[in-house]
Design an enzyme around this catalytic site. Structure first.
Site, PDB file in Angstrom:
ATOM      1  N   GLU A  87       0.863  -1.170   0.000  1.00  0.00           N
ATOM      2  CA  GLU A  87       0.000   0.000   0.000  1.00  0.00           C
ATOM      3  C   GLU A  87       0.901   1.222   0.000  1.00  0.00           C
ATOM      4  O   GLU A  87       1.972   1.204   0.609  1.00  0.00           O
ATOM      5  CB  GLU A  87      -0.891   0.065   1.253  1.00  0.00           C
ATOM      6  CG  GLU A  87      -1.988  -0.969   1.304  1.00  0.00           C
ATOM      7  CD  GLU A  87      -1.546  -2.280   1.919  1.00  0.00           C
ATOM      8  OE1 GLU A  87      -2.247  -3.282   1.740  1.00  0.00           O
ATOM      9  OE2 GLU A  87      -0.477  -2.318   2.573  1.00  0.00           O
ATOM     10  N   TYR A 110       7.295   2.550  -7.991  1.00  0.00           N
ATOM     11  CA  TYR A 110       6.728   1.202  -7.999  1.00  0.00           C
ATOM     12  C   TYR A 110       6.273   0.802  -9.403  1.00  0.00           C
ATOM     13  O   TYR A 110       6.541  -0.316  -9.851  1.00  0.00           O
ATOM     14  CB  TYR A 110       5.551   1.097  -7.024  1.00  0.00           C
ATOM     15  CG  TYR A 110       5.930   1.286  -5.578  1.00  0.00           C
ATOM     16  CD1 TYR A 110       7.032   0.647  -5.023  1.00  0.00           C
ATOM     17  CD2 TYR A 110       5.175   2.109  -4.746  1.00  0.00           C
ATOM     18  CE1 TYR A 110       7.380   0.823  -3.693  1.00  0.00           C
ATOM     19  CE2 TYR A 110       5.505   2.291  -3.410  1.00  0.00           C
ATOM     20  CZ  TYR A 110       6.611   1.649  -2.896  1.00  0.00           C
ATOM     21  OH  TYR A 110       6.945   1.821  -1.575  1.00  0.00           O
TER      22      TYR A 110
END
Length: 155
Positions: A111, A123
């Site tokens: 998360e 990411y």
């Protein structure tokens, strides 16, 4: 990049309670809502994978991850503010992926704060995909809550 990092090899080593003061200094400098000493101690005592990236005595960053049956959940990844934007986050993500594969994991999950566009880009560049959100997941300023973007990487 500082001179010490040009002449000293970077390496991973276990994050231990003996180095928690250094880790907490980075954590507190990095986040409005940092992990506490108790969060780290609980993670270490639970047997979670916790690694530090160091160059000599310099702590560049760290990660904490929890292994499941066929997946790994990244709980914390932090690069020291003085060493950000130098590629160390990608090095840490590579190490996490390698370790996860060695554990038989098929997926990596994490998360990230909805407001943290820079981390989301890192990411995504590393192959993670947005798969959902968790409403009001993170504490925010003035007693509010912030949504999390859920991301995953197929290993």
């Amino acid at each position: 990049m500082s001179a010490v990092l040009k002449t000293v090899e970077a390496r991973f080593e276990p994050l231990t309670e003996a180095r928690l003061d250094e880790v907490l200094a980075i954590e507190n400098a990095s986040y409005d809502h940092p992990w506490t000493r108790g969060n780290f101690i609980d993670s270490l005592r639970s047997g979670y994978q916790a690694q530090m990236l160091t160059a000599g005595e310099t702590l560049l960053g760290y990660f904490v991850a929890m292994k499941g049956v066929d997946e790994v959940h990244l709980l914390n990844i932090t690069v020291a503010p003085a060493h950000q934007r130098q590629g160390w986050g990608r090095v840490i993500l590579d190490a996490l992926s390698l370790w996860s594969r060695s554990q038989g994991a098929q997926w990596l999950w994490l998360e990230v704060r909805a407001s943290n566009a820079r981390a989301q880009r890192v990411y995504e560049e590393h192959g993670y995909r947005r798969v959902g959100e968790r409403r009001h997941y993170y504490p925010a300023r003035q007693g509010r809550r912030e949504d999390a973007v859920v991301m995953s990487l197929k290993l």
